[in-house]
Design a protein around this motif. Structure first.
Motif, PDB file in Angstrom:
ATOM      1  N   UNK A  42     104.560  48.150  15.333  1.00 23.30           N
ATOM      2  CA  UNK A  42     106.015  48.128  15.524  1.00 23.30           C
ATOM      3  C   UNK A  42     106.655  47.146  14.544  1.00 23.30           C
ATOM      4  N   UNK A  43     106.042  47.003  13.369  1.00 22.57           N
ATOM      5  CA  UNK A  43     106.509  46.008  12.399  1.00 22.57           C
ATOM      6  C   UNK A  43     107.918  46.299  11.913  1.00 22.57           C
ATOM      7  N   UNK A  44     108.240  47.560  11.695  1.00 23.53           N
ATOM      8  CA  UNK A  44     109.571  47.907  11.213  1.00 23.53           C
ATOM      9  C   UNK A  44     110.631  47.601  12.270  1.00 23.53           C
ATOM     10  N   UNK A  45     110.346  47.943  13.518  1.00 22.01           N
ATOM     11  CA  UNK A  45     111.289  47.694  14.595  1.00 22.01           C
ATOM     12  C   UNK A  45     111.530  46.195  14.789  1.00 22.01           C
ATOM     13  N   UNK A  46     110.472  45.392  14.633  1.00 16.07           N
ATOM     14  CA  UNK A  46     110.615  43.945  14.791  1.00 16.07           C
ATOM     15  C   UNK A  46     111.359  43.323  13.617  1.00 16.07           C
ATOM     16  N   UNK A 122     106.463  46.600   5.558  1.00 18.56           N
ATOM     17  CA  UNK A 122     106.944  46.008   6.805  1.00 18.56           C
ATOM     18  C   UNK A 122     105.816  45.271   7.527  1.00 18.56           C
ATOM     19  N   UNK A 123     104.603  45.821   7.469  1.00 20.34           N
ATOM     20  CA  UNK A 123     103.473  45.176   8.121  1.00 20.34           C
ATOM     21  C   UNK A 123     103.151  43.830   7.481  1.00 20.34           C
ATOM     22  N   UNK A 124     103.427  43.691   6.184  1.00 22.57           N
ATOM     23  CA  UNK A 124     103.219  42.416   5.503  1.00 22.57           C
ATOM     24  C   UNK A 124     104.416  41.488   5.673  1.00 22.57           C
ATOM     25  N   UNK A 125     105.518  42.046   6.105  1.00 23.68           N
ATOM     26  CA  UNK A 125     106.741  41.240   6.253  1.00 23.68           C
ATOM     27  C   UNK A 125     106.957  40.738   7.665  1.00 23.68           C
ATOM     28  N   UNK A 126     106.260  41.307   8.647  1.00 20.49           N
ATOM     29  CA  UNK A 126     106.510  40.950  10.035  1.00 20.49           C
ATOM     30  C   UNK A 126     106.112  39.501  10.288  1.00 20.49           C
ATOM     31  N   UNK A 127     106.921  38.826  11.078  1.00 19.51           N
ATOM     32  CA  UNK A 127     106.685  37.421  11.423  1.00 19.51           C
ATOM     33  C   UNK A 127     106.656  37.269  12.936  1.00 19.51           C
ATOM     34  N   UNK A 128     105.667  36.544  13.430  1.00 19.42           N
ATOM     35  CA  UNK A 128     105.548  36.302  14.870  1.00 19.42           C
ATOM     36  C   UNK A 128     106.340  35.040  15.202  1.00 19.42           C
TER      37      UNK A 128
END
Length: 534
Positions: A42-46, A122-128
């Protein structure tokens, strides 16, 4: 993330295991490693802060694996990252820069209509974020699952728990994707655990004792192994140009002293080595061995191991690289998940998420997976509305208010414009979506021949049509108002109605029906007719 190429280098020492090996034991979990893996789906949604329930898929990912551990009688101890350690500032800055670059590339790919390439970025851009971690903490708290938020690095907290006995809150192994845990000296680490519980285990004592596997670490101890990892490059100190994991191993195994290896490296590299590398090297090794952690028994911060007097002299008693001291009240609030470790503001200061998924363990299905059901624990001050459906077994989350902690709000308008490009992509099943898809009840057509029918619904043909078609086989269920028909007889069952008689009358009717089914020709050729002519 972690020591570059370390896991690849020690691969001969890796052993495949199933997590049930630790049944009845306490096992630590690197929460952020699972949150990162769960966020891939759900990387894009986040990243774009899109509305909908899919952006909470990371919660299902984490809880599925936690329930998997509980199914095998393992006690999970979930550990979250806290504040950023000062000596890791350069690494954190570089990671933030790369995430922003990948986010810009993802938006460009979306505008071009290349949604698949956009997802990779997006998967490389997602931040927790701590807010995402707090969502999981709320679920863990409702499920009475043990957790703690480390003051700084979760790896250091997990390494500390590995030194304790089980009765004092200790753990016997750690599940993670971060090779830093080996540099911290964790005795057993399970990497790459899948949804079935299979993983790869590295036991540090076995690595040091093994003589038949190469590379051999027979002459290593925890300190030398940690020094090798720092030489190869870690989050706290980049490596000297030309020094990787292989060269670092050769250097340490040859001289068997970090001081001597450091002197030889300085002689060989000369101007390529930064002037303050020796001091930074000692600080990085000290972080792995003496990091600040939270002691739940005394409810205070302390070091994993006290700093020796010689090291204090070498560092001029300057311990800021370990992180600033935190007041005890704040340390307790952070550890209990009540205080945001980055902003130092209470989570209750913001509207609560209200997404209280309450997972329950069911019996494993035929493929060994654990199903995840969710019930709703409503809150009055929630900024989310959650609707539960037993038919679909899926929560529909309506975001009624934007989360003020999300930093990506500037992309919300562009996300709305690009929604049409994304729709086909959302339909693709993810790993955890496949699991939940099996729970959706199938809509069986009305002409299903295996469906139970009431007596007044059953229709049978008359005597004339039975003679030309195969007789349906009827089975009576004891003490029931139902009849079953075989698939071959479905056509005849739907042709004409007859009255259903009682059991005795039906037996006579069946006997007459079998007699009629033989037909005049069969009767004429029977043995009884032969004797009657004689």
């Amino acid at each position: 993330m972690g020591i570059k190429d370390l896991l690849k280098f020690v691969k001969p020492h890796v052993e495949p295991i199933h997590i049930k090996k630790y049944a009845g034991k306490r096992v630590g979990i690197d929460a952020y490693s699972w949150l990162h893996k769960g966020a891939y789906s759900c990387s894009m949604e986040l990243t774009l802060n899109m509305e909908g329930d899919k952006k909470f898929q990371y919660l299902n990912y984490c809880m599925h694996r936690i329930n998997l551990l509980r199914h095998y009688k393992i006690t999970p101890v979930v550990v979250f990252d806290g504040m950023s350690i000062p000596c890791k500032a350069t690494t954190d800055h570089d990671r933030t820069r790369r995430r922003n670059e990948n986010r810009d590339l993802a938006m460009a790919k979306l505008k071009e209509g290349n949604a698949r390439a956009a997802v990779d970025h997006f998967q490389r851009a997602v931040s927790i974020t701590p807010a995402m971690a707090h969502q999981l903490i709320q679920i863990l708290r409702s499920e009475n699952i043990e957790f703690v938020v480390a003051p700084y690095e979760a790896d250091a907290q997990l390494a500390y728990l590995s030194t304790l006995e089980a009765g004092k809150g200790g753990i016997v192994a750690v599940i993670s994707e971060d090779s830093d845990l080996l540099a911290y000296g964790c005795p057993a680490v399970v990497f790459k655990m899948d949804r079935y519980g299979n993983g790869e285990e590295i036991v540090l004592n076995k690595v040091f004792e093994s003589a038949n596997r190469m590379p051999s670490f027979r002459n290593f101890d925890t300190e030398l192994f940690t020094g090798m990892c720092v030489f190869a490059g870690c989050d706290f100190l980049p490596s000297v140009p030309g020094i990787g994991i292989v060269k670092a191993y050769t250097l340490v195994s040859k001289y068997r002293s970090l001081e001597r290896a450091l002197s030889i490296l300085k002689f060989e590299k000369g101007n390529l080595m930064p002037e303050d590398y020796s001091k930074s090297f000692k600080e990085a090794v000290a972080v792995f061995q003496h990091a600040l952690i939270y002691d739940a028994r005394s409810k205070s911060l302390k070091q994993i191991k006290p700093l020796p007097e010689k090291l204090l002299q070498d560092l001029d008693t300057d311990l800021d690289f370990l992180g600033p001291e935190i007041p005890q009240s704040m340390a307790i609030a952070i550890a209990e998940g009540k205080l945001d470790p980055t902003t130092m503001e209470a989570f209750d200061h913001f509207p609560r998420s209200g997404v209280h998924l309450k997972p329950t363990i069911q019996n494993p299905t035929s493929d060994g997976l654990l199903q995840l059901e969710a019930t709703i624990l409503p809150t009055t001050d929630s900024c989310f509305t959650v609707i539960s459906s037993q038919k679909s077994r899926k929560e529909i989350v309506e975001v009624t208010k934007q989360n003020p902690l999300m930093e990506e709000s500037k992309y919300s308008n562009e996300a709305t414009e690009l929604e049409k490009l994304v729709r086909p992509l959302n339909a693709q099943p993810t790993e955890d979506n496949k699991m939940s898809a099996t729970n959706i009840p199938l809509k069986v057509p009305d002409n299903n021949p295996f469906r139970k029918r009431k007596r007044n619904e059953v229709q049978l043909p008359d005597q004339a049509e039975i003679a030309s078609e195969q007789v349906p086989v009827l089975t009576e269920i004891e003490n029931s108002q139902m009849l079953y028909a075989t698939p071959e007889s479905q056509k005849s069952l739907d042709s004409k109605p007859i009255n259903v008689v009682d059991a005795q009358g039906r037996a006579k009717t069946d006997k007459a029906r079998r007699s009629n089914w033989q037909g005049p020709e069969n009767k004429r050729g029977s043995i009884l007719n032969f004797f009657s002519r004689v």
